[in-house]
Design a protein around this motif. Structure first.
Motif, PDB file in Angstrom:
ATOM      1  N   ARG A  46       0.840  -1.191   0.000  1.00 51.94           N
ATOM      2  CA  ARG A  46       0.000   0.000   0.000  1.00 51.94           C
ATOM      3  C   ARG A  46       0.878   1.244   0.000  1.00 51.94           C
ATOM      4  NH1 ARG A  46      -5.406  -1.270   3.295  1.00 51.94           N
ATOM      5  NH2 ARG A  46      -5.676  -3.348   2.484  1.00 51.94           N
ATOM      6  N   VAL A  47       0.633   2.099  -0.945  1.00 53.20           N
ATOM      7  CA  VAL A  47       1.421   3.315  -1.082  1.00 53.20           C
ATOM      8  C   VAL A  47       0.888   4.401  -0.154  1.00 53.20           C
ATOM      9  CG1 VAL A  47       2.132   5.127  -2.683  1.00 53.20           C
ATOM     10  CG2 VAL A  47       2.023   2.757  -3.451  1.00 53.20           C
ATOM     11  N   HIS A  48      -0.424   4.508  -0.084  1.00 53.60           N
ATOM     12  CA  HIS A  48      -1.041   5.566   0.697  1.00 53.60           C
ATOM     13  C   HIS A  48      -1.442   5.039   2.067  1.00 53.60           C
ATOM     14  CE1 HIS A  48      -0.988   8.076  -2.819  1.00 53.60           C
ATOM     15  NE2 HIS A  48      -1.573   7.121  -3.507  1.00 53.60           N
ATOM     16  N   THR A  49      -0.510   5.146   3.025  1.00 53.12           N
ATOM     17  CA  THR A  49      -0.777   4.714   4.392  1.00 53.12           C
ATOM     18  C   THR A  49      -0.516   5.886   5.331  1.00 53.12           C
ATOM     19  OG1 THR A  49       1.481   3.927   4.674  1.00 53.12           O
ATOM     20  CG2 THR A  49      -0.147   2.319   3.914  1.00 53.12           C
ATOM     21  N   ASP A  50      -1.087   5.794   6.521  1.00 47.22           N
ATOM     22  CA  ASP A  50      -0.945   6.843   7.538  1.00 47.22           C
ATOM     23  C   ASP A  50      -1.277   8.215   6.962  1.00 47.22           C
ATOM     24  OD1 ASP A  50      -0.190   4.970   9.475  1.00 47.22           O
ATOM     25  OD2 ASP A  50       1.898   5.065   8.823  1.00 47.22           O
ATOM     26  N   LEU A  51      -2.475   8.336   6.433  1.00 44.13           N
ATOM     27  CA  LEU A  51      -2.929   9.581   5.815  1.00 44.13           C
ATOM     28  C   LEU A  51      -3.550  10.482   6.879  1.00 44.13           C
ATOM     29  CD1 LEU A  51      -4.674   7.916   2.773  1.00 44.13           C
ATOM     30  CD2 LEU A  51      -2.508   9.121   2.749  1.00 44.13           C
ATOM     31  N   THR A  52      -3.054  11.694   7.012  1.00 46.64           N
ATOM     32  CA  THR A  52      -3.608  12.653   7.953  1.00 46.64           C
ATOM     33  C   THR A  52      -4.485  13.631   7.192  1.00 46.64           C
ATOM     34  OG1 THR A  52      -1.683  12.452   9.374  1.00 46.64           O
ATOM     35  CG2 THR A  52      -3.080  14.384   9.696  1.00 46.64           C
ATOM     36  N   ILE A  53      -5.775  13.618   7.553  1.00 42.75           N
ATOM     37  CA  ILE A  53      -6.755  14.468   6.886  1.00 42.75           C
ATOM     38  C   ILE A  53      -7.462  15.289   7.942  1.00 42.75           C
ATOM     39  CG2 ILE A  53      -8.785  14.533   5.403  1.00 42.75           C
ATOM     40  CD1 ILE A  53      -7.910  11.737   4.379  1.00 42.75           C
TER      41      ILE A  53
END
Length: 84
Positions: A4-11
């Motif tokens: 997975r490329v998009h991990t630990d996404l802060t939104i």
């Protein structure tokens, strides 16, 4: 399975472990989250706003969030601010 490329996404102050979790929480598709991450627009994903982010406007040294705010302050239309 691919990594997975998009991990630990802060939104908007909340960190999600992956795009699927963020999508479920925000009511959008995982592809919408991944697309926003690629474009650097995670702050706008799930808000319903499309298009470009509002551009700050500076008039006479005073900074406004966008042309609409500046127009309201000076009693003119946003089109007048954009033309200026």
């Amino acid at each position: 399975m691919a990594t997975r490329v998009h991990t630990d996404l802060t939104i908007r102050g909340t960190t999600y472990p992956d795009a699927a979790s963020a999508a479920r929480a925000l009511g959008v598709t995982p592809e919408a989250v991944r697309s926003a991450a690629r474009k650097g627009r995670l702050d706008r994903v799930g808000t319903g706003r499309k298009g470009l982010a509002p551009m700050p406007v500076r008039i006479r040294g005073e900074v406004f969030t966008d042309a609409h705010a500046a127009a309201a302050r000076f009693g003119v239309t946003p089109q007048a601010v954009w033309r200026a």
